[in-house]
Scaffold this active site. Structure first.
Site, PDB file in Angstrom:
ATOM      1  N   SER A  10      13.982  -1.746  -2.885  1.00  0.00           N
ATOM      2  CA  SER A  10      12.852  -1.575  -3.795  1.00  0.00           C
ATOM      3  C   SER A  10      13.160  -2.152  -5.166  1.00  0.00           C
ATOM      4  O   SER A  10      14.109  -1.726  -5.831  1.00  0.00           O
ATOM      5  CB  SER A  10      12.504  -0.093  -3.936  1.00  0.00           C
ATOM      6  N   HIS A  33      10.785  -4.872  -1.328  1.00  0.00           N
ATOM      7  CA  HIS A  33       9.685  -3.932  -1.550  1.00  0.00           C
ATOM      8  C   HIS A  33       9.221  -4.024  -3.000  1.00  0.00           C
ATOM      9  O   HIS A  33      10.012  -3.881  -3.933  1.00  0.00           O
ATOM     10  CB  HIS A  33      10.156  -2.512  -1.227  1.00  0.00           C
ATOM     11  N   ASP A  35       6.589  -2.454  -5.608  1.00  0.00           N
ATOM     12  CA  ASP A  35       5.704  -1.321  -5.883  1.00  0.00           C
ATOM     13  C   ASP A  35       4.724  -1.635  -7.005  1.00  0.00           C
ATOM     14  O   ASP A  35       5.130  -1.923  -8.133  1.00  0.00           O
ATOM     15  CB  ASP A  35       6.517  -0.099  -6.272  1.00  0.00           C
ATOM     16  N   MET A  37       1.853   0.051  -9.259  1.00  0.00           N
ATOM     17  CA  MET A  37       1.275   1.325  -9.684  1.00  0.00           C
ATOM     18  C   MET A  37       0.337   1.074 -10.866  1.00  0.00           C
ATOM     19  O   MET A  37       0.645   0.272 -11.742  1.00  0.00           O
ATOM     20  CB  MET A  37       2.374   2.307 -10.095  1.00  0.00           C
ATOM     21  N   HIS A  66       3.525  -2.678  -1.890  1.00  0.00           N
ATOM     22  CA  HIS A  66       3.017  -1.314  -1.717  1.00  0.00           C
ATOM     23  C   HIS A  66       2.096  -1.020  -2.896  1.00  0.00           C
ATOM     24  O   HIS A  66       2.552  -0.840  -4.019  1.00  0.00           O
ATOM     25  CB  HIS A  66       4.213  -0.350  -1.679  1.00  0.00           C
ATOM     26  N   MET A  68      -0.043   1.241  -4.911  1.00  0.00           N
ATOM     27  CA  MET A  68      -0.387   2.621  -5.268  1.00  0.00           C
ATOM     28  C   MET A  68      -1.441   2.554  -6.368  1.00  0.00           C
ATOM     29  O   MET A  68      -1.191   2.839  -7.542  1.00  0.00           O
ATOM     30  CB  MET A  68       0.871   3.377  -5.719  1.00  0.00           C
ATOM     31  N   MET A 138       5.203   8.100   3.439  1.00  0.00           N
ATOM     32  CA  MET A 138       5.902   8.403   2.195  1.00  0.00           C
ATOM     33  C   MET A 138       6.787   9.637   2.390  1.00  0.00           C
ATOM     34  O   MET A 138       6.314  10.693   2.792  1.00  0.00           O
ATOM     35  CB  MET A 138       4.897   8.653   1.064  1.00  0.00           C
ATOM     36  N   ASP A 176       9.547   5.443   2.965  1.00  0.00           N
ATOM     37  CA  ASP A 176       9.783   5.083   1.563  1.00  0.00           C
ATOM     38  C   ASP A 176       9.973   6.350   0.742  1.00  0.00           C
ATOM     39  O   ASP A 176       9.070   7.183   0.668  1.00  0.00           O
ATOM     40  CB  ASP A 176       8.583   4.284   1.038  1.00  0.00           C
TER      41      ASP A 176
END
Length: 224
Positions: A10, A33, A35, A37, A66, A68, A138, A176
């Site tokens: 990540s 990965h 992320d 957000m 990913h 979010m 998750m 994750d």
């Protein structure tokens, strides 16, 4: 799909001032990965599409994005069009039928993933999962790195593995949150295929050795 364990470090645990170098430090990984957000769906704020495009240009491994974020229907296809290998949206964030997002992602050239928070039942989404390529369970609450692994999420992983093994689903099961040398064997034994690891890789003196070690642990645990 491959049943060899896939390790996805990540970038959330990397040095944000050196993202190009940090992406290259994990060249032995399977996916990177990424992320995203938005400070709305989750309280934190991280990267967006321009940063993903910059990392994609220098990363030696495919990107696993990913999202979010709220309104993933609007934003997710852009990540696929920019070259992400897999783009995952949260079931809880989709305003309409998640299957429409999956179709748009596939049309834009990526795999389509559906993520579930720890408290979200798998059973509520069994009717939509056949059109997805990955299921992200998750194992922490989304929004922050460095959290404690929630073993109570593993029944969802086991159930998803059962559905894949019996032919009801065709997808990769991804986990994750809190994945490290102490927890990866539990997740692998439950049936996970893809393991997102943050500090376990980026906090190691030798990321390549850490990746190899995690992969070996996962493979051994799956063999029983």
């Amino acid at each position: 799909m491959s049943r060899s364990p896939l390790i996805a470090p990540s970038l959330l645990s990397a040095d944000f001032a050196r993202l190009a170098e940090e992406s290259q430090r994990v060249a032995d990984a399977d996916w990177l990965h990424f992320d995203v957000m938005d400070a709305h769906f989750v309280p934190n704020l991280t990267f967006g599409l321009p940063v993903m495009q910059a990392v994609r240009a220098v990363s030696p491994v495919p990107l696993d994005c990913h999202l979010m974020i709220e309104a993933p229907e609007r934003w997710a296809p852009g990540y696929a069009e920019a070259g992400a290998r897999n783009v995952t949206v949260h079931a809880e964030a989709c305003e309409g039928d998640p299957r429409a997002v999956a179709r748009d992602l596939r049309a834009a050239g990526s795999l389509a993933g559906l993520a579930l928070k720890p408290g979200t039942p798998l059973e509520e989404y069994l009717d939509v999962l056949p059109v997805f390529d990955t299921l992200l369970v998750m194992t922490v609450e989304p929004g922050f790195g460095g959290q404690r692994f929630l073993a109570e999420t593993l029944p969802k992983v086991r159930r998803a593995r059962e559905l894949v093994d019996t032919g009801h689903l065709t997808l990769l099961v991804e986990v994750d949150g809190g994945i490290n040398t102490d927890t990866i064997e539990q997740a692998a034994a439950a049936g996970a295929d893809v393991f997102v690891a943050g500090s376990a890789v980026y906090g190691a003196d030798d990321p390549a050795r850490a990746i190899a070690g995690l992969r070996a642990q996962a493979a051994a645990a799956r063999q029983g």
